[in-house]
Design a protein around this motif. Structure first.
Motif, PDB file in Angstrom:
ATOM      1  N   PRO A  32      38.117  46.903 -34.274  1.00  0.00           N
ATOM      2  CA  PRO A  32      39.406  47.511 -33.904  1.00  0.00           C
ATOM      3  C   PRO A  32      40.462  46.441 -33.659  1.00  0.00           C
ATOM      4  O   PRO A  32      40.154  45.301 -33.290  1.00  0.00           O
ATOM      5  N   LEU A  33      41.688  46.806 -33.844  1.00  0.00           N
ATOM      6  CA  LEU A  33      42.794  45.876 -33.613  1.00  0.00           C
ATOM      7  C   LEU A  33      42.867  45.477 -32.141  1.00  0.00           C
ATOM      8  O   LEU A  33      42.657  46.305 -31.245  1.00  0.00           O
TER       9      LEU A  33
ATOM     10  N   LYS B 279      36.325  52.165 -36.351  1.00  0.00           N
ATOM     11  CA  LYS B 279      37.501  52.776 -35.733  1.00  0.00           C
ATOM     12  C   LYS B 279      37.179  53.430 -34.393  1.00  0.00           C
ATOM     13  O   LYS B 279      38.069  53.668 -33.577  1.00  0.00           O
TER      14      LYS B 279
ATOM     15  N   ASN C 238      33.807  51.504 -42.053  1.00  0.00           N
ATOM     16  CA  ASN C 238      35.170  51.569 -41.519  1.00  0.00           C
ATOM     17  C   ASN C 238      35.280  52.646 -40.446  1.00  0.00           C
ATOM     18  O   ASN C 238      35.896  52.428 -39.396  1.00  0.00           O
ATOM     19  N   GLU C 239      34.671  53.798 -40.720  1.00  0.00           N
ATOM     20  CA  GLU C 239      34.833  54.930 -39.820  1.00  0.00           C
ATOM     21  C   GLU C 239      34.241  54.661 -38.444  1.00  0.00           C
ATOM     22  O   GLU C 239      34.824  55.025 -37.420  1.00  0.00           O
TER      23      GLU C 239
ATOM     24  N   THR D  14      44.392  42.589 -41.923  1.00  0.00           N
ATOM     25  CA  THR D  14      44.256  43.921 -41.341  1.00  0.00           C
ATOM     26  C   THR D  14      44.368  44.960 -42.449  1.00  0.00           C
ATOM     27  O   THR D  14      45.126  44.796 -43.421  1.00  0.00           O
ATOM     28  N   TYR D  15      43.588  46.028 -42.285  1.00  0.00           N
ATOM     29  CA  TYR D  15      43.621  47.134 -43.247  1.00  0.00           C
ATOM     30  C   TYR D  15      42.955  48.337 -42.593  1.00  0.00           C
ATOM     31  O   TYR D  15      41.972  48.188 -41.851  1.00  0.00           O
ATOM     32  N   ASP D  16      43.493  49.506 -42.861  1.00  0.00           N
ATOM     33  CA  ASP D  16      42.889  50.756 -42.391  1.00  0.00           C
ATOM     34  C   ASP D  16      42.797  50.795 -40.862  1.00  0.00           C
ATOM     35  O   ASP D  16      41.851  51.358 -40.304  1.00  0.00           O
ATOM     36  N   GLY D  17      43.756  50.147 -40.196  1.00  0.00           N
ATOM     37  CA  GLY D  17      43.755  50.121 -38.743  1.00  0.00           C
ATOM     38  C   GLY D  17      42.708  49.213 -38.139  1.00  0.00           C
ATOM     39  O   GLY D  17      42.392  49.332 -36.944  1.00  0.00           O
ATOM     40  N   LEU D  18      42.187  48.282 -38.919  1.00  0.00           N
ATOM     41  CA  LEU D  18      41.117  47.393 -38.474  1.00  0.00           C
ATOM     42  C   LEU D  18      41.467  45.938 -38.754  1.00  0.00           C
ATOM     43  O   LEU D  18      42.205  45.635 -39.698  1.00  0.00           O
ATOM     44  N   GLU D  19      40.920  45.058 -37.922  1.00  0.00           N
ATOM     45  CA  GLU D  19      40.932  43.634 -38.244  1.00  0.00           C
ATOM     46  C   GLU D  19      39.699  43.356 -39.098  1.00  0.00           C
ATOM     47  O   GLU D  19      38.584  43.768 -38.760  1.00  0.00           O
TER      48      GLU D  19
END
Length: 436
Positions: free
Chosen positions: A146-147, A203, A199-200, A120-125
Protein backbone atom coordinates in the motif's frame (compact mmCIF):
# COMPACT_ATOMS: atom_id res chain seq x y z
CA UNK A 1 -2.21 -20.77 -35.45
CA UNK A 2 -2.28 -17.24 -36.74
CA UNK A 3 0.24 -14.70 -35.54
CA UNK A 4 -0.78 -13.01 -32.32
CA UNK A 5 -3.67 -15.40 -31.58
CA UNK A 6 -4.23 -16.63 -28.04
CA UNK A 7 -5.43 -20.00 -26.84
CA UNK A 8 -8.05 -19.96 -24.12
CA UNK A 9 -7.03 -21.61 -20.84
CA UNK A 10 -9.06 -24.74 -21.55
CA UNK A 11 -7.76 -25.03 -25.13
CA UNK A 12 -4.18 -24.44 -24.01
CA UNK A 13 -4.27 -26.98 -21.17
CA UNK A 14 -6.09 -29.60 -23.25
CA UNK A 15 -3.60 -29.22 -26.09
CA UNK A 16 -0.68 -29.44 -23.68
CA UNK A 17 -1.98 -32.68 -22.22
CA UNK A 18 -2.58 -34.20 -25.64
CA UNK A 19 0.91 -33.26 -26.76
CA UNK A 20 2.36 -34.78 -23.59
CA UNK A 21 0.58 -38.05 -24.27
CA UNK A 22 1.71 -37.99 -27.90
CA UNK A 23 5.33 -37.40 -26.91
CA UNK A 24 5.20 -40.08 -24.21
CA UNK A 25 3.81 -42.91 -26.35
CA UNK A 26 4.40 -42.45 -30.03
CA UNK A 27 2.75 -44.94 -32.37
CA UNK A 28 6.03 -44.98 -34.27
CA UNK A 29 7.63 -46.61 -31.25
CA UNK A 30 5.27 -49.63 -31.44
CA UNK A 31 6.72 -52.34 -33.72
CA UNK A 32 3.33 -53.56 -34.98
CA UNK A 33 0.65 -52.28 -37.30
CA UNK A 34 -2.77 -51.97 -35.74
CA UNK A 35 -3.96 -55.13 -37.51
CA UNK A 36 -0.92 -57.00 -36.18
CA UNK A 37 -1.69 -55.77 -32.66
CA UNK A 38 -5.27 -57.04 -32.98
CA UNK A 39 -4.01 -60.41 -34.26
CA UNK A 40 -1.52 -60.62 -31.39
CA UNK A 41 -4.20 -59.77 -28.83
CA UNK A 42 -6.63 -62.32 -30.23
CA UNK A 43 -4.23 -65.21 -30.74
CA UNK A 44 -1.34 -65.01 -28.32
CA UNK A 45 -2.81 -63.78 -25.03
CA UNK A 46 -3.34 -66.36 -22.32
CA UNK A 47 -6.82 -67.60 -23.13
CA UNK A 48 -7.07 -69.28 -19.75
CA UNK A 49 -7.43 -65.81 -18.28
CA UNK A 50 -10.31 -64.12 -20.06
CA UNK A 51 -11.52 -62.13 -17.07
CA UNK A 52 -13.04 -58.76 -17.97
CA UNK A 53 -12.45 -55.95 -15.51
CA UNK A 54 -15.52 -54.30 -14.05
CA UNK A 55 -15.88 -50.53 -14.31
CA UNK A 56 -14.79 -50.12 -10.68
CA UNK A 57 -11.64 -52.18 -11.29
CA UNK A 58 -10.47 -50.14 -14.27
CA UNK A 59 -7.87 -47.41 -13.80
CA UNK A 60 -5.40 -45.28 -15.72
CA UNK A 61 -2.89 -48.12 -15.32
CA UNK A 62 -5.35 -50.83 -16.28
CA UNK A 63 -5.64 -53.92 -14.15
CA UNK A 64 -2.66 -52.92 -12.07
CA UNK A 65 -4.58 -50.11 -10.37
CA UNK A 66 -5.99 -51.93 -7.35
CA UNK A 67 -2.61 -53.56 -6.70
CA UNK A 68 -0.76 -50.22 -6.89
CA UNK A 69 -3.31 -48.53 -4.64
CA UNK A 70 -2.90 -51.32 -2.09
CA UNK A 71 0.78 -50.43 -1.70
CA UNK A 72 -0.22 -47.17 0.00
CA UNK A 73 -1.75 -47.73 3.42
CA UNK A 74 -5.07 -46.06 4.21
CA UNK A 75 -3.27 -44.50 7.16
CA UNK A 76 0.43 -44.18 6.22
CA UNK A 77 3.09 -44.93 8.80
CA UNK A 78 3.82 -41.32 9.83
CA UNK A 79 0.25 -40.07 9.74
CA UNK A 80 -0.82 -38.16 12.84
CA UNK A 81 -4.11 -40.04 12.50
CA UNK A 82 -2.45 -43.25 13.71
CA UNK A 83 -3.69 -44.30 17.15
CA UNK A 84 -0.15 -44.41 18.52
CA UNK A 85 0.53 -40.75 17.69
CA UNK A 86 -0.74 -38.58 20.53
CA UNK A 87 2.07 -36.11 21.17
CA UNK A 88 2.00 -33.52 18.40
CA UNK A 89 5.56 -32.29 18.95
CA UNK A 90 7.08 -35.78 18.94
CA UNK A 91 5.10 -36.78 15.87
CA UNK A 92 5.97 -33.58 14.00
CA UNK A 93 9.70 -34.05 14.65
CA UNK A 94 9.61 -37.51 13.04
CA UNK A 95 7.27 -36.64 10.20
CA UNK A 96 8.96 -33.41 9.15
CA UNK A 97 12.37 -35.07 9.29
CA UNK A 98 11.25 -37.89 6.98
CA UNK A 99 9.49 -35.47 4.63
CA UNK A 100 12.64 -33.33 4.42
CA UNK A 101 14.69 -36.42 3.62
CA UNK A 102 12.42 -37.56 0.78
CA UNK A 103 11.65 -34.14 -0.68
CA UNK A 104 15.44 -33.75 -0.83
CA UNK A 105 15.53 -29.97 -0.96
CA UNK A 106 18.83 -28.54 -2.28
CA UNK A 107 20.75 -26.39 0.15
CA UNK A 108 19.52 -22.81 0.35
CA UNK A 109 21.64 -19.74 -0.25
CA UNK A 110 21.25 -16.10 0.80
CA UNK A 111 21.39 -14.04 -2.38
CA UNK A 112 21.87 -10.31 -2.63
CA UNK A 113 18.64 -8.59 -3.65
CA UNK A 114 18.72 -5.83 -6.25
CA UNK A 115 15.94 -3.27 -6.64
CA UNK A 116 15.62 -2.84 -10.40
CA UNK A 117 12.82 -0.28 -10.46
CA UNK A 118 10.33 1.55 -8.23
CA UNK A 119 7.02 3.10 -9.26
CA UNK A 120 3.35 3.39 -8.31
CA UNK A 121 0.44 1.74 -10.10
CA UNK A 122 -3.07 0.62 -9.21
CA UNK A 123 -2.88 2.47 -5.89
CA UNK A 124 0.21 0.51 -4.85
CA UNK A 125 3.92 1.05 -4.45
CA UNK A 126 5.69 -1.49 -6.66
CA UNK A 127 9.30 -2.63 -6.67
CA UNK A 128 10.78 -4.86 -9.34
CA UNK A 129 13.44 -7.05 -7.71
CA UNK A 130 16.02 -9.60 -8.76
CA UNK A 131 18.42 -11.99 -7.07
CA UNK A 132 20.98 -14.47 -8.35
CA UNK A 133 20.97 -18.05 -7.07
CA UNK A 134 24.03 -20.32 -7.52
CA UNK A 135 22.34 -21.91 -10.55
CA UNK A 136 20.32 -20.65 -13.48
CA UNK A 137 19.49 -17.16 -14.61
CA UNK A 138 18.58 -14.34 -12.26
CA UNK A 139 15.25 -14.59 -10.43
CA UNK A 140 12.83 -11.76 -11.19
CA UNK A 141 10.19 -10.76 -8.66
CA UNK A 142 7.78 -7.98 -7.83
CA UNK A 143 6.88 -6.55 -4.43
CA UNK A 144 3.57 -4.73 -3.96
CA UNK A 145 2.51 -2.70 -0.94
CA UNK A 146 0.00 0.00 0.00
CA UNK A 147 1.04 3.59 -0.54
CA UNK A 148 2.82 5.29 2.33
CA UNK A 149 3.51 2.32 4.59
CA UNK A 150 4.48 3.64 8.03
CA UNK A 151 4.60 0.51 10.17
CA UNK A 152 5.23 -3.21 9.67
CA UNK A 153 2.32 -4.91 7.91
CA UNK A 154 1.28 -8.54 7.48
CA UNK A 155 2.66 -10.08 4.29
CA UNK A 156 1.75 -12.67 1.68
CA UNK A 157 4.10 -14.74 -0.44
CA UNK A 158 2.04 -15.11 -3.62
CA UNK A 159 2.78 -18.35 -5.46
CA UNK A 160 2.04 -18.28 -9.18
CA UNK A 161 0.40 -21.14 -11.04
CA UNK A 162 1.59 -23.55 -13.73
CA UNK A 163 -1.25 -23.49 -16.33
CA UNK A 164 0.99 -25.01 -19.01
CA UNK A 165 2.62 -21.60 -19.38
CA UNK A 166 6.25 -21.65 -18.32
CA UNK A 167 7.09 -18.58 -20.36
CA UNK A 168 5.38 -16.53 -17.64
CA UNK A 169 5.93 -16.66 -13.89
CA UNK A 170 4.94 -13.93 -11.43
CA UNK A 171 3.26 -11.92 -14.18
CA UNK A 172 0.36 -14.40 -14.15
CA UNK A 173 -1.00 -13.09 -10.85
CA UNK A 174 0.07 -9.42 -10.81
CA UNK A 175 -0.62 -6.39 -12.96
CA UNK A 176 1.97 -3.63 -13.06
CA UNK A 177 0.72 -1.49 -15.95
CA UNK A 178 -2.22 -0.97 -18.27
CA UNK A 179 -0.15 -2.52 -21.06
CA UNK A 180 -0.82 -6.15 -20.22
CA UNK A 181 0.08 -9.01 -22.56
CA UNK A 182 -3.08 -10.48 -24.18
CA UNK A 183 -2.19 -14.01 -23.02
CA UNK A 184 -1.95 -12.79 -19.43
CA UNK A 185 -5.20 -10.86 -19.75
CA UNK A 186 -6.96 -13.99 -21.01
CA UNK A 187 -5.40 -16.10 -18.26
CA UNK A 188 -6.51 -13.75 -15.50
CA UNK A 189 -9.99 -13.63 -17.02
CA UNK A 190 -10.39 -17.41 -17.24
CA UNK A 191 -8.65 -18.45 -14.00
CA UNK A 192 -8.93 -15.43 -11.69
CA UNK A 193 -12.23 -13.75 -12.48
CA UNK A 194 -10.44 -10.97 -14.34
CA UNK A 195 -8.35 -9.94 -11.32
CA UNK A 196 -4.64 -9.87 -10.53
CA UNK A 197 -5.13 -11.37 -7.08
CA UNK A 198 -1.73 -10.28 -5.75
CA UNK A 199 -2.70 -6.65 -6.39
CA UNK A 200 -6.09 -7.14 -4.78
CA UNK A 201 -4.79 -8.47 -1.49
CA UNK A 202 -2.01 -5.87 -1.35
CA UNK A 203 -4.73 -3.20 -1.46
CA UNK A 204 -6.21 -4.68 1.73
CA UNK A 205 -3.09 -3.76 3.67
CA UNK A 206 -0.56 -6.48 2.92
CA UNK A 207 2.98 -6.48 1.57
CA UNK A 208 2.99 -9.04 -1.24
CA UNK A 209 6.01 -10.67 -2.88
CA UNK A 210 5.64 -12.77 -6.03
CA UNK A 211 8.69 -14.35 -7.66
CA UNK A 212 9.45 -16.50 -10.67
CA UNK A 213 10.12 -20.01 -9.47
CA UNK A 214 12.27 -22.76 -10.99
CA UNK A 215 11.62 -23.27 -14.74
CA UNK A 216 9.13 -20.37 -15.05
CA UNK A 217 9.48 -16.83 -16.34
CA UNK A 218 12.99 -15.52 -15.80
CA UNK A 219 13.92 -18.99 -14.46
CA UNK A 220 12.68 -20.89 -17.51
CA UNK A 221 14.81 -23.30 -19.53
CA UNK A 222 15.84 -21.63 -22.79
CA UNK A 223 15.62 -23.80 -25.88
CA UNK A 224 18.98 -22.59 -27.15
CA UNK A 225 20.65 -23.80 -23.94
CA UNK A 226 19.42 -27.39 -24.38
CA UNK A 227 21.76 -29.96 -25.89
CA UNK A 228 21.13 -33.54 -26.91
CA UNK A 229 17.43 -33.37 -27.76
CA UNK A 230 16.27 -33.37 -31.35
CA UNK A 231 12.54 -33.27 -30.72
CA UNK A 232 10.16 -30.37 -30.34
CA UNK A 233 8.91 -27.75 -32.76
CA UNK A 234 10.67 -24.74 -31.26
CA UNK A 235 13.38 -23.48 -33.58
CA UNK A 236 14.74 -20.11 -32.50
CA UNK A 237 17.58 -20.24 -35.02
CA UNK A 238 15.26 -20.08 -38.03
CA UNK A 239 12.77 -17.52 -36.79
CA UNK A 240 12.51 -14.38 -38.88
CA UNK A 241 10.73 -12.77 -35.93
CA UNK A 242 12.53 -13.57 -32.67
CA UNK A 243 10.43 -11.29 -30.48
CA UNK A 244 9.93 -13.50 -27.39
CA UNK A 245 6.79 -11.58 -26.37
CA UNK A 246 4.98 -12.36 -29.61
CA UNK A 247 1.98 -14.54 -28.77
CA UNK A 248 2.73 -17.29 -31.28
CA UNK A 249 6.31 -17.56 -30.03
CA UNK A 250 5.12 -17.79 -26.41
CA UNK A 251 2.60 -20.50 -27.25
CA UNK A 252 5.26 -22.41 -29.15
CA UNK A 253 7.64 -22.18 -26.21
CA UNK A 254 4.95 -23.28 -23.74
CA UNK A 255 4.25 -26.35 -25.84
CA UNK A 256 7.94 -27.27 -26.05
CA UNK A 257 8.59 -26.67 -22.35
CA UNK A 258 5.65 -28.87 -21.37
CA UNK A 259 7.19 -31.69 -23.39
CA UNK A 260 10.51 -31.03 -21.64
CA UNK A 261 9.08 -31.54 -18.13
CA UNK A 262 9.71 -35.26 -17.91
CA UNK A 263 13.33 -34.72 -18.96
CA UNK A 264 13.88 -32.16 -16.20
CA UNK A 265 12.15 -34.32 -13.61
CA UNK A 266 14.22 -37.41 -14.42
CA UNK A 267 17.41 -35.36 -14.33
CA UNK A 268 16.48 -33.94 -10.92
CA UNK A 269 15.87 -37.46 -9.60
CA UNK A 270 19.27 -38.50 -10.91
CA UNK A 271 20.79 -35.50 -9.14
CA UNK A 272 19.37 -36.69 -5.83
CA UNK A 273 16.64 -34.08 -5.53
CA UNK A 274 13.02 -33.61 -6.57
CA UNK A 275 11.02 -30.89 -8.25
CA UNK A 276 9.07 -30.21 -5.02
CA UNK A 277 12.44 -29.95 -3.27
CA UNK A 278 13.72 -27.32 -5.69
CA UNK A 279 10.44 -25.42 -5.44
CA UNK A 280 10.65 -25.55 -1.65
CA UNK A 281 14.21 -24.26 -1.61
CA UNK A 282 13.48 -21.35 -3.95
CA UNK A 283 10.20 -20.46 -2.22
CA UNK A 284 11.97 -20.45 1.15
CA UNK A 285 14.59 -18.08 -0.22
CA UNK A 286 11.79 -15.75 -1.31
CA UNK A 287 10.29 -16.14 2.16
CA UNK A 288 13.66 -15.19 3.67
CA UNK A 289 13.70 -12.04 1.54
CA UNK A 290 10.11 -11.10 2.36
CA UNK A 291 10.52 -11.67 6.10
CA UNK A 292 13.54 -9.33 6.25
CA UNK A 293 11.79 -6.39 4.64
CA UNK A 294 11.48 -3.45 7.08
CA UNK A 295 7.81 -2.93 6.24
CA UNK A 296 6.94 -6.58 7.03
CA UNK A 297 5.97 -8.10 10.38
CA UNK A 298 7.79 -11.47 10.15
CA UNK A 299 5.35 -13.03 12.61
CA UNK A 300 2.41 -12.37 10.28
CA UNK A 301 3.30 -13.96 6.93
CA UNK A 302 0.99 -16.12 4.84
CA UNK A 303 1.19 -17.82 1.47
CA UNK A 304 -1.22 -19.08 -1.13
CA UNK A 305 -1.82 -19.80 -4.76
CA UNK A 306 -3.89 -21.61 -7.37
CA UNK A 307 -3.02 -24.91 -9.03
CA UNK A 308 0.77 -25.04 -9.26
CA UNK A 309 0.69 -22.30 -6.63
CA UNK A 310 -1.53 -24.56 -4.53
CA UNK A 311 0.99 -27.37 -4.94
CA UNK A 312 3.77 -25.06 -3.78
CA UNK A 313 1.58 -24.00 -0.85
CA UNK A 314 1.26 -27.65 0.23
CA UNK A 315 5.02 -28.10 0.42
CA UNK A 316 6.04 -24.64 1.67
CA UNK A 317 3.31 -24.22 4.27
CA UNK A 318 3.67 -27.82 5.37
CA UNK A 319 7.43 -27.60 5.80
CA UNK A 320 8.01 -24.03 7.05
CA UNK A 321 6.31 -22.77 10.21
CA UNK A 322 7.14 -19.16 9.34
CA UNK A 323 4.01 -19.41 7.18
CA UNK A 324 1.46 -18.49 9.82
CA UNK A 325 -1.56 -18.79 7.53
CA UNK A 326 -1.95 -20.78 4.32
CA UNK A 327 -4.55 -20.89 1.55
CA UNK A 328 -4.26 -23.78 -0.92
CA UNK A 329 -6.42 -23.33 -4.01
CA UNK A 330 -7.15 -25.97 -6.62
CA UNK A 331 -4.55 -28.51 -5.55
CA UNK A 332 -5.85 -30.97 -3.01
CA UNK A 333 -6.57 -34.67 -3.37
CA UNK A 334 -5.15 -38.03 -2.27
CA UNK A 335 -2.33 -40.18 -3.56
CA UNK A 336 -4.95 -42.82 -4.43
CA UNK A 337 -6.65 -40.35 -6.78
CA UNK A 338 -3.34 -39.86 -8.57
CA UNK A 339 -2.60 -43.61 -8.64
CA UNK A 340 -5.94 -44.64 -10.10
CA UNK A 341 -7.44 -41.64 -11.86
CA UNK A 342 -5.59 -38.38 -12.29
CA UNK A 343 -1.78 -38.54 -12.44
CA UNK A 344 -1.92 -37.88 -16.20
CA UNK A 345 -3.56 -34.50 -15.61
CA UNK A 346 -0.69 -33.34 -13.42
CA UNK A 347 2.75 -31.96 -13.86
CA UNK A 348 5.89 -33.91 -12.93
CA UNK A 349 6.40 -31.17 -10.34
CA UNK A 350 3.96 -32.89 -7.97
CA UNK A 351 5.86 -35.96 -6.91
CA UNK A 352 8.36 -36.81 -4.17
CA UNK A 353 9.13 -40.54 -4.59
CA UNK A 354 8.48 -42.76 -1.55
CA UNK A 355 6.76 -40.00 0.44
CA UNK A 356 3.32 -41.68 0.03
CA UNK A 357 4.57 -44.54 2.24
CA UNK A 358 4.68 -42.10 5.15
CA UNK A 359 2.09 -39.37 4.52
CA UNK A 360 -0.98 -39.06 2.34
CA UNK A 361 -0.88 -36.02 0.08
CA UNK A 362 -3.07 -33.76 2.29
CA UNK A 363 -0.96 -34.70 5.29
CA UNK A 364 2.03 -32.87 3.78
CA UNK A 365 0.04 -29.68 4.28
CA UNK A 366 -1.14 -31.10 7.60
CA UNK A 367 2.42 -31.03 8.92
CA UNK A 368 1.73 -27.37 9.79
CA UNK A 369 -1.01 -28.24 12.30
CA UNK A 370 -2.17 -26.34 14.38
CA UNK A 371 -1.39 -23.29 12.20
CA UNK A 372 -4.39 -21.91 10.24
CA UNK A 373 -5.07 -23.57 6.89
CA UNK A 374 -7.79 -23.06 4.27
CA UNK A 375 -8.30 -25.31 1.24
CA UNK A 376 -10.47 -24.13 -1.66
CA UNK A 377 -11.79 -26.69 -4.16
CA UNK A 378 -13.93 -26.65 -7.30
CA UNK A 379 -16.57 -29.36 -7.69
CA UNK A 380 -16.03 -29.73 -11.44
CA UNK A 381 -12.25 -29.42 -11.35
CA UNK A 382 -11.02 -31.66 -14.16
CA UNK A 383 -7.70 -32.27 -12.40
CA UNK A 384 -9.15 -34.28 -9.50
CA UNK A 385 -11.90 -36.70 -8.55
CA UNK A 386 -14.49 -34.98 -6.37
CA UNK A 387 -14.80 -37.92 -3.98
CA UNK A 388 -11.03 -37.84 -3.38
CA UNK A 389 -11.02 -34.07 -2.83
CA UNK A 390 -13.65 -34.66 -0.17
CA UNK A 391 -11.63 -37.53 1.29
CA UNK A 392 -8.64 -35.18 1.54
CA UNK A 393 -10.87 -32.74 3.43
CA UNK A 394 -11.81 -35.51 5.88
CA UNK A 395 -8.14 -36.40 6.39
CA UNK A 396 -7.11 -32.82 7.15
CA UNK A 397 -10.16 -32.38 9.34
CA UNK A 398 -9.13 -35.43 11.39
CA UNK A 399 -5.57 -34.15 11.74
CA UNK A 400 -6.73 -30.76 13.02
CA UNK A 401 -9.39 -32.29 15.25
CA UNK A 402 -6.88 -34.61 16.89
CA UNK A 403 -4.63 -31.59 17.51
CA UNK A 404 -7.63 -29.79 19.08
CA UNK A 405 -7.36 -27.10 16.42
CA UNK A 406 -10.52 -27.67 14.36
CA UNK A 407 -11.25 -23.94 14.31
CA UNK A 408 -8.00 -23.37 12.41
CA UNK A 409 -8.86 -25.57 9.45
CA UNK A 410 -11.54 -25.09 6.82
CA UNK A 411 -12.28 -26.36 3.32
CA UNK A 412 -14.75 -24.91 0.87
CA UNK A 413 -16.21 -26.35 -2.34
CA UNK A 414 -17.47 -24.20 -5.22
CA UNK A 415 -19.29 -25.05 -8.41
CA UNK A 416 -17.26 -24.67 -11.57
CA UNK A 417 -13.99 -25.82 -13.13
CA UNK A 418 -10.37 -25.23 -12.07
CA UNK A 419 -10.19 -21.56 -10.98
CA UNK A 420 -9.63 -18.97 -8.23
CA UNK A 421 -12.48 -16.61 -9.00
CA UNK A 422 -13.58 -13.47 -7.18
CA UNK A 423 -15.80 -15.25 -4.64
CA UNK A 424 -12.97 -17.65 -3.80
CA UNK A 425 -10.56 -14.72 -3.52
CA UNK A 426 -12.96 -12.98 -1.15
CA UNK A 427 -13.08 -16.05 1.09
CA UNK A 428 -9.29 -16.47 0.94
CA UNK A 429 -8.65 -12.81 1.80
CA UNK A 430 -11.06 -12.95 4.72
CA UNK A 431 -9.20 -16.03 6.03
CA UNK A 432 -5.90 -14.14 5.83
CA UNK A 433 -7.52 -11.15 7.56
CA UNK A 434 -8.82 -13.36 10.34
CA UNK A 435 -5.48 -14.95 11.18
CA UNK A 436 -2.88 -12.38 10.13
Amino acid sequence: MKSGSVLSKSEDSTQARREFLKSSISIAAIPFTLSEVDFFALNFMDKSDNQILTASEKSIIGGYGSWAASLVAATPSLSFRNSGENDIDSWKTKAVSKANELIARPQKSEPKVTIEKKYTYDGLEIEELSWQLPYGRSTKAVLLKPLGVKKPLPAILGLHDHAGMKYFGYRKIVKTSDDQHPILKEHQTSDYGGKAWANEIAKRGYVVLVHDTFAFGSRRVLYEDVKGLDWGSLDVTNKSDKDPEKSENILEYNKWSSEHEHVMSKSLFCAGTTWPGVFLSEDQIALDILSKRPEVDPKRIGCGGLSGGGLRTVYLAGMDERIKCAVCVGFMTTWEDLILHKSFTHTWMTYAPLLPKYLDFPEILGLRVPLPTLVLNNNQDELYTLSEMKKADVILGEVYSKAKASDRYAAKFYDGPHKFDQQMQKDAFEWFDKWL
